[in-house]
Write an enzyme that holds these catalytic residues in place. Structure first.
Site, PDB file in Angstrom:
ATOM      1  N   LYS A   1       0.823  -1.221   0.000  1.00  0.00           N
ATOM      2  CA  LYS A   1       0.000   0.000   0.000  1.00  0.00           C
ATOM      3  C   LYS A   1       0.855   1.268   0.000  1.00  0.00           C
ATOM      4  CE  LYS A   1      -4.545  -0.195   1.846  1.00  0.00           C
ATOM      5  NZ  LYS A   1      -5.427  -0.136   3.021  1.00  0.00           N
TER       6      LYS A   1
ATOM      7  N   ARG B   1     -17.866  -0.974   7.174  1.00  0.00           N
ATOM      8  CA  ARG B   1     -18.461   0.358   6.988  1.00  0.00           C
ATOM      9  C   ARG B   1     -19.637   0.261   6.031  1.00  0.00           C
ATOM     10  NH1 ARG B   1     -13.186   2.983   5.057  1.00  0.00           N
ATOM     11  NH2 ARG B   1     -13.152   0.895   4.146  1.00  0.00           N
TER      12      ARG B   1
ATOM     13  N   SER C   1      -8.342   6.068   5.723  1.00  0.00           N
ATOM     14  CA  SER C   1      -7.035   6.702   5.917  1.00  0.00           C
ATOM     15  C   SER C   1      -6.640   7.490   4.669  1.00  0.00           C
ATOM     16  CB  SER C   1      -5.987   5.634   6.228  1.00  0.00           C
ATOM     17  OG  SER C   1      -6.338   4.981   7.417  1.00  0.00           O
TER      18      SER C   1
HETATM   19  N1  COA Z   1     -12.694   3.814  10.112  1.00  0.00           N
HETATM   20  C1  COA Z   1     -11.980   4.428   9.173  1.00  0.00           C
HETATM   21  N2  COA Z   1     -11.359   3.786   8.184  1.00  0.00           N
HETATM   22  C2  COA Z   1     -11.470   2.453   8.152  1.00  0.00           C
HETATM   23  C3  COA Z   1     -12.213   1.740   9.082  1.00  0.00           C
HETATM   24  C4  COA Z   1     -12.852   2.476  10.108  1.00  0.00           C
HETATM   25  N3  COA Z   1     -13.581   1.892  11.044  1.00  0.00           N
HETATM   26  N4  COA Z   1     -12.153   0.424   8.766  1.00  0.00           N
HETATM   27  C5  COA Z   1     -11.397   0.334   7.677  1.00  0.00           C
HETATM   28  N5  COA Z   1     -10.983   1.561   7.308  1.00  0.00           N
HETATM   29  C6  COA Z   1     -10.181   1.918   6.144  1.00  0.00           C
HETATM   30  C7  COA Z   1      -8.723   1.736   6.325  1.00  0.00           C
HETATM   31  O1  COA Z   1      -8.104   2.898   6.856  1.00  0.00           O
HETATM   32  C8  COA Z   1      -8.291   1.484   4.904  1.00  0.00           C
HETATM   33  O2  COA Z   1      -8.219   2.757   4.264  1.00  0.00           O
HETATM   34  P1  COA Z   1      -7.199   3.030   3.072  1.00  0.00           P
HETATM   35  O3  COA Z   1      -7.457   2.004   2.018  1.00  0.00           O
HETATM   36  O4  COA Z   1      -7.542   4.400   2.671  1.00  0.00           O
HETATM   37  O5  COA Z   1      -5.834   2.897   3.688  1.00  0.00           O
HETATM   38  C9  COA Z   1      -9.465   0.719   4.316  1.00  0.00           C
HETATM   39  O6  COA Z   1     -10.551   1.051   5.099  1.00  0.00           O
HETATM   40  C10 COA Z   1      -9.389  -0.778   4.422  1.00  0.00           C
HETATM   41  O7  COA Z   1      -8.235  -1.184   3.934  1.00  0.00           O
HETATM   42  P2  COA Z   1      -7.861  -2.721   3.804  1.00  0.00           P
HETATM   43  O8  COA Z   1      -6.621  -2.801   2.976  1.00  0.00           O
HETATM   44  O9  COA Z   1      -9.035  -3.506   3.448  1.00  0.00           O
HETATM   45  O10 COA Z   1      -7.586  -3.135   5.245  1.00  0.00           O
HETATM   46  P3  COA Z   1      -6.530  -2.608   6.174  1.00  0.00           P
HETATM   47  O11 COA Z   1      -5.531  -1.739   5.525  1.00  0.00           O
HETATM   48  O12 COA Z   1      -7.323  -2.038   7.303  1.00  0.00           O
HETATM   49  O13 COA Z   1      -5.834  -3.981   6.663  1.00  0.00           O
HETATM   50  C11 COA Z   1      -5.043  -6.258   6.766  1.00  0.00           C
HETATM   51  C12 COA Z   1      -5.751  -5.183   5.922  1.00  0.00           C
HETATM   52  C13 COA Z   1      -3.749  -5.714   7.331  1.00  0.00           C
HETATM   53  C14 COA Z   1      -5.936  -6.676   7.909  1.00  0.00           C
HETATM   54  C15 COA Z   1      -4.776  -7.483   5.875  1.00  0.00           C
HETATM   55  O14 COA Z   1      -4.137  -7.062   4.699  1.00  0.00           O
HETATM   56  C16 COA Z   1      -3.896  -8.520   6.563  1.00  0.00           C
HETATM   57  O15 COA Z   1      -4.368  -9.277   7.373  1.00  0.00           O
HETATM   58  N6  COA Z   1      -2.604  -8.558   6.207  1.00  0.00           N
HETATM   59  C17 COA Z   1      -1.638  -9.486   6.772  1.00  0.00           C
HETATM   60  C18 COA Z   1      -1.241 -10.539   5.731  1.00  0.00           C
HETATM   61  C19 COA Z   1      -2.274 -11.623   5.665  1.00  0.00           C
HETATM   62  O16 COA Z   1      -2.532 -12.326   6.613  1.00  0.00           O
HETATM   63  N7  COA Z   1      -2.865 -11.769   4.477  1.00  0.00           N
HETATM   64  C20 COA Z   1      -3.910 -12.709   4.234  1.00  0.00           C
HETATM   65  C21 COA Z   1      -5.237 -12.082   4.564  1.00  0.00           C
HETATM   66  S1  COA Z   1      -6.534 -13.046   3.872  1.00  0.00           S
END
Ligand code: COA
Length: 162
Positions: A44, A93, A131
């Site tokens: 990202k 969301r 974010s």
């Molecule tokens: N309020 C505000 N923003 C929120 C939110 C909330 N309650 N919930 C989610 N978001 C936003 C995040 O900020 C993010 O915004 P962005 O894209 O502008 O940065 C977006 O929603 C969601 O992004 P996403 O990429 O779906 O999730 P994430 O960045 O929150 O996290 C992980 C993803 C880290 C949980 C996932 O990639 C992971 O588990 N990685 C580890 C490797 C792994 O195990 N992979 C296999 C998974 S199947």
């Protein structure tokens, strides 16, 4: 209310927003201890280093001993195994989140069958917050006070040299 011992709330948190904080507070109704797991997530191209993201979250929750913040660069299920946590919390969301979340939840379950995913909805004012939106507002000098805490606002302003 039924409480499980520990939950893990993973994300990139680049940076943590009030929407994420809203999910953390809701999670604490169900868990005695919450681990906020900050994914390095190089794919990202995050604005903040993982250490900075961890620090910002630690600053916000410094008075709460039930919350621990860790950075990670492994599979989530492996981190959860290591920390002995079996429930992952994710914020849901809008409907647009659903498909991606379903895919992650089912994949995690394939990787570790004891692992359960729990979805919580944030308050309505945070439903369209992300974010990326926060970073865009920061880069264009907008008012961030509704979306992030003061310490995060300061770090964003430092990054964009305001
Ligand atoms: N309020 C505000 N923003 C929120 C939110 C909330 N309650 N919930 C989610 N978001 C936003 C995040 O900020 C993010 O915004 P962005 O894209 O502008 O940065 C977006 O929603 C969601 O992004 P996403 O990429 O779906 O999730 P994430 O960045 O929150 O996290 C992980 C993803 C880290 C949980 C996932 O990639 C992971 O588990 N990685 C580890 C490797 C792994 O195990 N992979 C296999 C998974 S199947």
């Amino acid at each position: 209310m039924l409480k499980s011992k520990k939950g893990i709330y993973p994300g990139t948190f680049d940076p943590i927003t009030k929407g994420h904080i809203n999910i953390v507070k809701r999670s604490l109704k169900f868990f005695d201890k919450l681990i906020i797991a900050v994914a390095e997530n190089k794919e990202k191209s995050p604005l903040f280093e993982v250490e900075e993201r961890v620090e910002m979250i630690e600053e916000i929750f410094e008075d709460n001993d039930d919350i621990k913040v860790v950075g990670f660069d492994t599979l989530l299920v492996n981190l959860a195994r290591k920390l002995d946590v079996k429930v992952v919390i994710r914020g849901l969301r809008a409907v647009s989140d659903f498909e991606h979340e379903l895919q992650m939840a089912l994949t995690n379950r394939q990787l570790c069958k004891e692992f359960e995913s729990l979805f919580l909805m944030p308050s309505i004012e945070y439903v369209y917050l992300s974010s990326s939106v926060v970073k865009e507002i920061a880069s264009k000098n907008g008012d961030l006070s509704k979306f992030v805490t003061d310490n995060v606002e300061k770090r964003l302003n430092d990054k964009f040299e305001k």
